[in-house]
Design an enzyme around this catalytic site. Structure first.
Site, mmCIF file in Angstrom:
data_model
loop_
_atom_site.group_PDB
_atom_site.id
_atom_site.type_symbol
_atom_site.label_atom_id
_atom_site.label_comp_id
_atom_site.label_asym_id
_atom_site.label_seq_id
_atom_site.Cartn_x
_atom_site.Cartn_y
_atom_site.Cartn_z
ATOM 1 N N SER A 144 0.749 -1.103 -0.024
ATOM 2 C CA SER A 144 -0.066 -0.071 0.311
ATOM 3 C C SER A 144 1.014 1.213 0.031
ATOM 4 C CB SER A 144 -0.821 0.000 1.240
ATOM 5 O OG SER A 144 -1.356 1.114 1.359
ATOM 6 N N TYR B 138 -1.216 -0.519 10.607
ATOM 7 C CA TYR B 138 -1.353 -0.803 9.390
ATOM 8 C C TYR B 138 -0.070 -0.700 8.439
ATOM 9 C CZ TYR B 138 -3.449 -1.170 4.794
ATOM 10 O OH TYR B 138 -3.847 -1.624 3.563
HETATM 11 N N1 LIG Z 1 -8.776 -0.704 -1.179
HETATM 12 C C1 LIG Z 1 -7.654 0.345 -0.811
HETATM 13 O O1 LIG Z 1 -7.722 1.584 -0.799
HETATM 14 C C2 LIG Z 1 -6.286 -0.238 -0.541
HETATM 15 C C3 LIG Z 1 -5.153 0.439 -0.744
HETATM 16 C C4 LIG Z 1 -3.961 -0.145 -0.598
HETATM 17 C C5 LIG Z 1 -3.719 -1.486 -0.371
HETATM 18 N N2 LIG Z 1 -5.051 -2.111 -0.165
HETATM 19 C C6 LIG Z 1 -4.670 -3.490 -0.113
HETATM 20 O O2 LIG Z 1 -5.317 -4.393 -1.003
HETATM 21 C C7 LIG Z 1 -5.584 -5.804 -0.550
HETATM 22 C C8 LIG Z 1 -7.073 -5.993 -0.818
HETATM 23 O O3 LIG Z 1 -7.846 -5.360 -0.287
HETATM 24 P P1 LIG Z 1 -9.246 -4.685 -1.069
HETATM 25 O O4 LIG Z 1 -9.031 -3.270 -0.889
HETATM 26 O O5 LIG Z 1 -9.550 -5.429 -2.140
HETATM 27 O O6 LIG Z 1 -10.128 -4.993 0.309
HETATM 28 P P2 LIG Z 1 -11.548 -5.911 0.461
HETATM 29 O O7 LIG Z 1 -12.613 -6.018 -0.653
HETATM 30 O O8 LIG Z 1 -11.880 -5.943 1.947
HETATM 31 O O9 LIG Z 1 -10.625 -7.427 0.084
HETATM 32 C C9 LIG Z 1 -10.058 -8.250 1.212
HETATM 33 C C10 LIG Z 1 -9.999 -9.585 0.790
HETATM 34 O O10 LIG Z 1 -9.293 -10.191 1.722
HETATM 35 C C11 LIG Z 1 -9.922 -11.533 2.203
HETATM 36 N N3 LIG Z 1 -9.707 -12.029 3.588
HETATM 37 C C12 LIG Z 1 -9.860 -11.273 4.845
HETATM 38 N N4 LIG Z 1 -9.604 -12.041 5.685
HETATM 39 C C13 LIG Z 1 -9.009 -13.302 5.250
HETATM 40 C C14 LIG Z 1 -8.438 -14.297 5.688
HETATM 41 N N5 LIG Z 1 -8.378 -14.670 7.147
HETATM 42 N N6 LIG Z 1 -8.105 -15.243 4.990
HETATM 43 C C15 LIG Z 1 -8.641 -15.265 3.601
HETATM 44 N N7 LIG Z 1 -8.961 -14.240 3.007
HETATM 45 C C16 LIG Z 1 -9.362 -13.034 3.764
HETATM 46 C C17 LIG Z 1 -11.473 -10.806 2.095
HETATM 47 O O11 LIG Z 1 -12.524 -12.174 1.872
HETATM 48 P P3 LIG Z 1 -13.152 -12.816 2.899
HETATM 49 O O12 LIG Z 1 -13.658 -11.897 3.792
HETATM 50 O O13 LIG Z 1 -14.192 -13.710 2.063
HETATM 51 O O14 LIG Z 1 -12.177 -13.732 3.598
HETATM 52 C C18 LIG Z 1 -11.440 -10.266 0.751
HETATM 53 O O15 LIG Z 1 -11.346 -10.942 -0.321
HETATM 54 C C19 LIG Z 1 -5.345 -5.553 0.939
HETATM 55 O O16 LIG Z 1 -3.909 -6.341 1.280
HETATM 56 C C20 LIG Z 1 -5.184 -4.074 1.143
HETATM 57 O O17 LIG Z 1 -4.359 -3.818 2.443
HETATM 58 C C21 LIG Z 1 -6.267 -1.772 -0.473
#
Ligand SMILES: NC(=O)c1ccc[n+]([C@@H]2O[C@H](COP(=O)([O-])OP(=O)(O)OC[C@H]3O[C@@H](n4cnc5c(N)ncnc54)[C@H](OP(=O)(O)O)[C@@H]3O)[C@@H](O)[C@H]2O)c1
Length: 254
Positions: free
Chosen positions: A149, A162
């Site tokens: 991130s 985080y």
């Molecule tokens: N959105 C942003 O602004 C942003 C910015 C920078 C970085 N990121 C990074 O991008 C990545 C994806 O996030 P996203 O933004 O797409 O958010 P998201 O829609 O909340 O996706 C998170 C995913 O992680 C899964 N997950 C959570 N706990 C888990 C576990 N214990 N085992 C297996 N899977 C698990 C969730 O699925 P289940 O709940 O079904 O398990 C979901 O599919 C993360 O690493 C986040 O830190 C996001």
């Protein structure tokens, strides 16, 4: 220059929503068979059906990646059912923002367990298969893409733990990169800015309203923007490794 991903197998963690879901769709459209993992099996089944209807190959596997045994089983099932493992998108993550003072420390445990330990378990279980895939056809190269991130580069108040986890992802990725790049396993770090996903939904409400306000006025990225960048990384020719990509919404300053 862009290579197709036919006859490769990709594993995407956190594929039930957001960046992981979009990435699975994108890699499948480029020819990869995709193993999609998360805890919400219904979401994974719906995505797998959609990919198959569009002519792709998908395997939905319910797994909690904070549990090392489940991660080992996830990788084993991927290889058993799809035959190999060429690409890992280490994406599952959680962002529980808030002050350090008086923090509910179970939130820290959740972030460390998933963003750090989960990512490490996936890398550890996948690595032997990636090294093997890199030795032969069709690409003679393999990929592990770790999702960090902007928070892995810039620390902010209310984001301390985080930040800690994403900083760790960056350090681990660079060390792993040096270890395996000579054997043609490419290790890439992707650092998104603000993307419209479910990620903020897990932040305590009183914190979320306060913290996320600073993003309401800018045009945020969509999950497909990050999926597109990930697909770019893993479809480079064998000689080219994209080590790190920082991708912000144009209007995001910090
Ligand atoms: N959105 C942003 O602004 C942003 C910015 C920078 C970085 N990121 C990074 O991008 C990545 C994806 O996030 P996203 O933004 O797409 O958010 P998201 O829609 O909340 O996706 C998170 C995913 O992680 C899964 N997950 C959570 N706990 C888990 C576990 N214990 N085992 C297996 N899977 C698990 C969730 O699925 P289940 O709940 O079904 O398990 C979901 O599919 C993360 O690493 C986040 O830190 C996001």
């Amino acid at each position: 220059m862009t290579e197709r991903l036919d006859n490769t197998v990709a594993l995407v963690t956190g594929a039930s929503s957001g960046i992981g879901e979009a990435t699975a769709r994108e890699l499948a459209s480029r020819g990869a068979a995709v193993a999609i993992a998360a805890r919400r099996g219904d979401r994974l089944d719906a995505l797998a059906d959609e990919i198959r209807q569009n002519g792709g190959r998908a395997l939905a596997i319910e797994a909690d990646v904070t549990d090392q045994e489940q991660v080992q089983a996830l990788v084993t099932q991927t290889v058993d059912d799809l035959g190999r493992l060429d690409i890992v998108i280490n994406n599952a993550g959680v962002m529980l923002l808030g002050p350090i003072e008086d923090a509910p420390t179970e939130e820290w445990d959740r972030m460390i367990d998933l963003n750090l330990k989960g990512l490490l378990y996936v890398a550890h279980a996948a690595l032997p298969h990636l090294l093997q895939a890199a030795e032969g056809d069709p690409r003679r190269v393999a990929d592990i893409v770790n999702i960090s991130s902007v928070a892995g580069r810039i620390a902010r108040v209310n984001s301390g733990v985080y930040n800690l986890t994403k900083w760790g992802v960056g350090a681990f990725s660079e060390s792993l990169r040096q270890e395996v790049t000579g054997r043609h396993v490419r290790v890439s770090l992707v650092e998104p800015g603000t993307v419209i996903t479910e990620l903020p939904n897990h932040i305590r409400e009183e914190i979320r309203d306060d913290m996320m306000g600073r993003f309401t006025d800018l045009e945020r990225l969509e999950a497909e923007d990050i999926a597109d960048a990930i697909a770019y990384i893993v479809s480079r020719p064998r000689r080219t490794a994209i080590n790190e990509l920082l991708i912000r919404p144009t209007e995001q300053e910090g």
